[in-house]
Design a protein around this motif. Structure first.
Motif, PDB file in Angstrom:
ATOM      1  N   ALA B 206     -39.152  89.718 -25.236  1.00  0.00           N
ATOM      2  CA  ALA B 206     -37.953  89.747 -26.087  1.00  0.00           C
ATOM      3  C   ALA B 206     -38.206  89.003 -27.386  1.00  0.00           C
ATOM      4  O   ALA B 206     -37.688  89.396 -28.442  1.00  0.00           O
ATOM      5  N   ALA B 207     -39.039  87.961 -27.305  1.00  0.00           N
ATOM      6  CA  ALA B 207     -39.295  87.153 -28.485  1.00  0.00           C
ATOM      7  C   ALA B 207     -40.002  87.935 -29.581  1.00  0.00           C
ATOM      8  O   ALA B 207     -39.950  87.568 -30.751  1.00  0.00           O
ATOM      9  N   HIS B 208     -40.666  89.035 -29.215  1.00  0.00           N
ATOM     10  CA  HIS B 208     -41.330  89.863 -30.215  1.00  0.00           C
ATOM     11  C   HIS B 208     -40.364  90.736 -30.986  1.00  0.00           C
ATOM     12  O   HIS B 208     -40.741  91.335 -31.990  1.00  0.00           O
ATOM     13  N   CYS B 209     -39.141  90.854 -30.460  1.00  0.00           N
ATOM     14  CA  CYS B 209     -38.190  91.761 -31.086  1.00  0.00           C
ATOM     15  C   CYS B 209     -37.440  91.050 -32.193  1.00  0.00           C
ATOM     16  O   CYS B 209     -37.563  89.850 -32.392  1.00  0.00           O
ATOM     17  N   ASP B 210     -36.640  91.845 -32.931  1.00  0.00           N
ATOM     18  CA  ASP B 210     -35.864  91.275 -34.020  1.00  0.00           C
ATOM     19  C   ASP B 210     -34.474  90.868 -33.569  1.00  0.00           C
ATOM     20  O   ASP B 210     -33.779  90.135 -34.252  1.00  0.00           O
ATOM     21  N   MET B 221     -23.130  89.984 -23.398  1.00  0.00           N
ATOM     22  CA  MET B 221     -22.814  88.564 -23.396  1.00  0.00           C
ATOM     23  C   MET B 221     -23.179  87.936 -24.737  1.00  0.00           C
ATOM     24  O   MET B 221     -22.451  87.141 -25.282  1.00  0.00           O
ATOM     25  N   SER B 222     -24.342  88.368 -25.261  1.00  0.00           N
ATOM     26  CA  SER B 222     -24.721  87.879 -26.586  1.00  0.00           C
ATOM     27  C   SER B 222     -25.529  88.935 -27.302  1.00  0.00           C
ATOM     28  O   SER B 222     -26.133  89.802 -26.676  1.00  0.00           O
ATOM     29  N   ASP B 223     -25.531  88.886 -28.615  1.00  0.00           N
ATOM     30  CA  ASP B 223     -26.223  89.875 -29.431  1.00  0.00           C
ATOM     31  C   ASP B 223     -26.717  89.144 -30.658  1.00  0.00           C
ATOM     32  O   ASP B 223     -25.971  88.902 -31.593  1.00  0.00           O
ATOM     33  N   LEU B 224     -28.001  88.716 -30.629  1.00  0.00           N
ATOM     34  CA  LEU B 224     -28.489  87.777 -31.638  1.00  0.00           C
ATOM     35  C   LEU B 224     -29.780  88.255 -32.303  1.00  0.00           C
ATOM     36  O   LEU B 224     -30.634  88.837 -31.640  1.00  0.00           O
ATOM     37  N   PRO B 225     -29.917  87.975 -33.574  1.00  0.00           N
ATOM     38  CA  PRO B 225     -31.201  88.257 -34.225  1.00  0.00           C
ATOM     39  C   PRO B 225     -32.197  87.143 -33.943  1.00  0.00           C
ATOM     40  O   PRO B 225     -31.805  86.018 -33.658  1.00  0.00           O
ATOM     41  N   ILE B 226     -33.489  87.483 -33.979  1.00  0.00           N
ATOM     42  CA  ILE B 226     -34.545  86.479 -33.868  1.00  0.00           C
ATOM     43  C   ILE B 226     -35.264  86.465 -35.197  1.00  0.00           C
ATOM     44  O   ILE B 226     -35.630  87.518 -35.720  1.00  0.00           O
ATOM     45  N   LEU B 227     -35.452  85.267 -35.761  1.00  0.00           N
ATOM     46  CA  LEU B 227     -36.111  85.191 -37.067  1.00  0.00           C
ATOM     47  C   LEU B 227     -37.611  85.077 -36.864  1.00  0.00           C
ATOM     48  O   LEU B 227     -38.094  84.440 -35.944  1.00  0.00           O
ATOM     49  N   GLN B 228     -38.334  85.706 -37.711  1.00  0.00           N
ATOM     50  CA  GLN B 228     -39.794  85.650 -37.654  1.00  0.00           C
ATOM     51  C   GLN B 228     -40.272  84.715 -38.757  1.00  0.00           C
ATOM     52  O   GLN B 228     -39.753  84.745 -39.862  1.00  0.00           O
ATOM     53  N   ASP B 229     -41.287  83.896 -38.441  1.00  0.00           N
ATOM     54  CA  ASP B 229     -41.822  83.052 -39.522  1.00  0.00           C
ATOM     55  C   ASP B 229     -42.886  83.821 -40.287  1.00  0.00           C
ATOM     56  O   ASP B 229     -43.280  84.927 -39.926  1.00  0.00           O
ATOM     57  N   SER B 230     -43.318  83.228 -41.354  1.00  0.00           N
ATOM     58  CA  SER B 230     -44.232  83.931 -42.252  1.00  0.00           C
ATOM     59  C   SER B 230     -45.549  84.284 -41.585  1.00  0.00           C
ATOM     60  O   SER B 230     -46.196  85.269 -41.935  1.00  0.00           O
ATOM     61  N   ALA B 231     -45.914  83.505 -40.553  1.00  0.00           N
ATOM     62  CA  ALA B 231     -47.191  83.752 -39.891  1.00  0.00           C
ATOM     63  C   ALA B 231     -47.082  84.898 -38.874  1.00  0.00           C
ATOM     64  O   ALA B 231     -48.046  85.209 -38.200  1.00  0.00           O
ATOM     65  N   GLY B 232     -45.917  85.468 -38.770  1.00  0.00           N
ATOM     66  CA  GLY B 232     -45.728  86.553 -37.823  1.00  0.00           C
ATOM     67  C   GLY B 232     -45.448  86.042 -36.429  1.00  0.00           C
ATOM     68  O   GLY B 232     -45.309  86.807 -35.500  1.00  0.00           O
ATOM     69  N   ARG B 233     -45.369  84.719 -36.286  1.00  0.00           N
ATOM     70  CA  ARG B 233     -44.998  84.174 -34.979  1.00  0.00           C
ATOM     71  C   ARG B 233     -43.497  84.189 -34.849  1.00  0.00           C
ATOM     72  O   ARG B 233     -42.770  84.302 -35.815  1.00  0.00           O
ATOM     73  N   HIS B 234     -43.042  84.083 -33.647  1.00  0.00           N
ATOM     74  CA  HIS B 234     -41.609  84.254 -33.432  1.00  0.00           C
ATOM     75  C   HIS B 234     -41.030  82.965 -32.937  1.00  0.00           C
ATOM     76  O   HIS B 234     -41.596  82.274 -32.110  1.00  0.00           O
ATOM     77  N   ARG B 235     -39.900  82.661 -33.473  1.00  0.00           N
ATOM     78  CA  ARG B 235     -39.179  81.512 -32.951  1.00  0.00           C
ATOM     79  C   ARG B 235     -37.705  81.804 -33.057  1.00  0.00           C
ATOM     80  O   ARG B 235     -37.288  82.652 -33.838  1.00  0.00           O
ATOM     81  N   GLY B 236     -36.940  81.130 -32.262  1.00  0.00           N
ATOM     82  CA  GLY B 236     -35.503  81.296 -32.339  1.00  0.00           C
ATOM     83  C   GLY B 236     -34.994  80.777 -33.659  1.00  0.00           C
ATOM     84  O   GLY B 236     -35.336  79.669 -34.077  1.00  0.00           O
ATOM     85  N   GLY B 237     -34.236  81.558 -34.383  1.00  0.00           N
ATOM     86  CA  GLY B 237     -33.717  81.119 -35.658  1.00  0.00           C
ATOM     87  C   GLY B 237     -32.210  81.082 -35.626  1.00  0.00           C
ATOM     88  O   GLY B 237     -31.589  81.570 -34.683  1.00  0.00           O
ATOM     89  N   ALA B 238     -31.648  80.487 -36.632  1.00  0.00           N
ATOM     90  CA  ALA B 238     -30.200  80.415 -36.708  1.00  0.00           C
ATOM     91  C   ALA B 238     -29.659  81.805 -37.001  1.00  0.00           C
ATOM     92  O   ALA B 238     -29.950  82.366 -38.024  1.00  0.00           O
ATOM     93  N   GLY B 239     -28.918  82.339 -36.074  1.00  0.00           N
ATOM     94  CA  GLY B 239     -28.389  83.692 -36.249  1.00  0.00           C
ATOM     95  C   GLY B 239     -26.940  83.643 -36.684  1.00  0.00           C
ATOM     96  O   GLY B 239     -26.368  82.575 -36.920  1.00  0.00           O
TER      97      GLY B 239
END
Lengths: 413, 253
Positions: B206-210, B221-239
């Motif tokens: 799921a972390a690979h998705c947007d 239950m929830s519907d959230l975007p995931i932010l990608q950092d510039s390096a193409g790695r994924h982390r939870g971002g403020a949605g």
């Protein structure tokens, strides 16, 4: 509606299914193979027998009619003395002059005579008295000299026809025309050499020495109440019924037999024997058809069974095909094609076996089956019945496959 | 107009006397070129939702607009046509036909398509090329590794240029190295404009998705975007819906 790729892959898949499950497919199709093989073999045998028998009948002449005396079984013998029953030359003439449906007619009588040629002498050789029409009726012509003419008959000329065997037995020159032989103490001029016909009817070999003389001459050698029969040729074989009825009417009139009274003669058309044989052959073919019906039913149940197994084995595959866009009708068609292909392959193998059996029959000596062959209609019918079996018995499994829920199918283990 | 608009979708099953509400009023909007993960524990309704989105099943009530067409009332034959043209499926267990080559497997959707069968070879080869399998074209599934099999399945799914690529636990049968490989292909396809929906219960996937949609008891239950950092790695971002729900996203399902 369906693109060619669908048909291509459906048929390729059907064959690859059979190939992947060779032994299973073979066992499944065995019912159809045995059914088609046995039926086509029976039909081949019948066809061979039929063509053999019919050729033999036809060599005699399909439009020939035989008339012979016949004392009624249901009447006391003393009511029908031989004089009343025997055929007479006058009756032959009446038939010749009055019967519209005959083309040619001849009375035939055989008389045993002492035959002499030079120093050769044969006792009691059968000499046949005929009218000139005999040539046409029996389809026998002279290879040398001339046939009988009406003048030979009316003038009671002492002429004769001989065949090759007679030439040999009497040690006549190879071309005997113009030679004289003595028949019953009288000198006869050989006017023609008649061709010998071999094995005319069911192996009954009639090719022995034959001598023919005009009927009017033969009559003079015979006692007063001699035996004669009449052979006639109808204008066409279709006239068999009408022609025999006409001849019977004329003969009844001649003999003064009132209506309702039993006839003292018999008129039989060759055509009738042919019809009887054809009816018999059709009957046997129908029975063979019944056998194929039963074996295809049994084979069909096997097909249905294996198709149900196939549907259940390939449930996930069906689910996948549905997921990528196969409609229920496409799945139905796919499985029907598989069942039909399996049956057609079975039918083909069955036909090959039947062909082999038919060939085997032709190799049996003296079985009268050397013309055994599977006719085209039987080949077409075998394939049609095989395909029909596939359609009918493949329908239920195919409907089952078509109705599968794709979700359930993909979840199937 | 959104690619997918789902409104008040309900699916009710009856098992004996029991009534199961697999979907209980789901609202969901998916735009073109979304890369979305649908998550949830077993029994949450995610499989049912996937079947609905994939036009494999019809809802009891509610509407599902796909490209503006209401597919929730279509018959089996029309749905098959929609699946053929609009949806590419990727399954957990690949679902390749064992006796056919990779190429033939990829061509399968064209067997059931209205047109396009004439240029099936170049199209199938192009699809295999996109998943990096140009050198395995004539191999049968049993001659391919798990990752290669799944790549064949992806090539098959994208052959008809579907509106949606719908993947159901696509990495469930794969090791972690291969998982990364497959997810990279998804990312690549997404970059090329493909809309992708992945149904999964794995956070790494799921972390690979947007965007992540979580279901529970047949509801979103929830519907959230995931932010990608510039390096193409994924982390939870403020949605858009706040960070407190993000924490929940890390929980194992």
């Amino acid at each position: 509606m369906l693109n060619p790729l669908f048909w291509y892959q459906a048929i390729a898949l059907a064959f690859s299914q059979i190939w992947a499950n060779k032994s299973r497919a073979f066992l499944t199709a065995l019912g159809i193979i045995v059914g088609v093989a046995s039926t086509t073999a029976v039909i081949a045998a019948l066809t061979g027998l039929k063509s053999k028998v019919l050729t033999q009948f036809e060599s005699v002449g399909a439009s020939k009619v035989f008339i012979f005396p016949n004392r009624p079984d249901d009447k006391p013998r003393n009511l029908y003395p031989w004089e009343k029953v025997r055929l007479k030359t006058s009756e032959a003439r009446a038939l010749r002059d009055e019967c519209e449906s005959i083309r040619a007619i001849t009375p035939i009588t055989e008389v045993g005579l002492e035959v002499e040629s030079g120093d050769r002498k044969i006792e009691g050789l059968s000499v046949t008295g005929i009218w000139p029409d005999w040539h046409e009726i029996e389809n026998r012509n002279v290879t040398s000299g001339r046939p009988f003419t009406a003048i030979d008959e009316t003038n009671e000329r002492q002429v004769c026809l001989v065949n090759d065997d007679a030439v040999k037995e009497l040690r006549l020159p190879a071309d005997p025309v113009g030679q004289f032989i003595t028949l019953g103490g009288r000198r006869f001029l050989i006017v023609g050499l008649i061709e010998t016909v071999q094995a005319r009817f069911f192996g009954l070999n009639t090719s022995s020495a034959e001598i023919f003389i005009p009927f009017s001459v033969a009559e003079k050698f015979q006692p007063r109440d001699f035996f004669m029969r009449i052979t006639a040729l109808l204008k066409s074989p279709e006239l068999a019924e009408e022609g025999t009825a006409e001849m019977r009417w004329i003969l009844r009139k001649q003999r003064g037999i009132p209506d309702g009274e039993t006839e003292s003669f018999q008129v039989e058309a060759i055509d009738r024997f042919i019809q009887q044989f054809k009816t018999l052959a059709t009957g046997i073919t129908a029975i063979a058809g019944g056998i194929v019906g039963i074996s295809l039913l049994v084979g069909g149940i096997g097909i249905m069974n294996i198709m149900l197994v196939s549907v259940s084995e390939r449930t996930r595959e069906i689910g996948l095909r549905k997921a990528v866009g196969a409609t229920p009708n496409m799945i139905l068609l796919q499985f029907l094609l598989e069942a039909v292909t399996l049956c057609l392959v079975g039918g083909f193998i069955g036909l090959a076996c039947g062909r082999l059996l038919a060939f085997g029959m032709t190799q049996i000596p003296s079985a009268q089956l050397d013309e055994a062959d599977i006719p085209l209609w039987a080949v077409v019918l075998a394939f049609a019945f095989s395909a029909g079996t596939g359609l009918i018995f493949g329908m239920f499994p195919a409907i089952k496959a078509a109705r599968l829920d794709p979700i359930e199918a993909l979840r199937h283990e | 107009m959104s690619l997918i608009e789902v409104r008040q979708l309900e699916k009710v099953y009856r098992v004996g006397v029991e009534i199961i509400r697999a979907l209980n009023g789901v609202d969901l909007t998916i735009e073109r070129n979304d890369f979305i993960a649908i998550m949830g524990s077993s029994g949450s309704g995610k499989s049912t939702l996937m079947n609905m989105l994939g036009c494999l099943d019809r809802p009891t009530s509610g509407t599902y607009l796909l490209n503006g067409h209401d597919v929730s009332r279509m018959g089996a034959t029309e749905l098959a046509r929609v699946r053929n043209e609009e949806i590419g499926f990727v399954f957990q267990s690949f679902e390749l036909l064992p006796r056919q080559t990779a190429l033939e497997n990829v061509e399968l959707p064209l067997v059931y398509a209205k047109g396009g069968w004439r240029d099936r070879r170049p199209r199938a080869l192009a699809a295999l090329d996109r998943v990096g399998l140009s050198d395995r074209v004539h191999h049968r599934p049993n001659q391919l590794s798990g990752g290669q099999r799944q790549r064949v399945a992806i090539a098959r799914a994208i052959l008809n240029r579907p509106s949606i690529l719908l993947a159901d636990e696509p990495t469930g049968n794969l090791d972690s190295a291969t998982t990364v490989e497959i997810l990279a292909i998804f990312r690549q396809l997404h970059a090329e404009g493909q809309t992708i929906i992945i149904v999964t219960h794995e956070d790494e996937v799921a972390a690979h998705c947007d965007r992540v949609v979580r279901l529970r008891d047949g509801k979103v239950m929830s519907d959230l975007p995931i932010l990608q950092d510039s390096a193409g790695r994924h982390r939870g971002g403020a949605g858009a819906k706040g960070s407190h729900e993000l924490g929940e996203q890390k929980l194992p399902c």
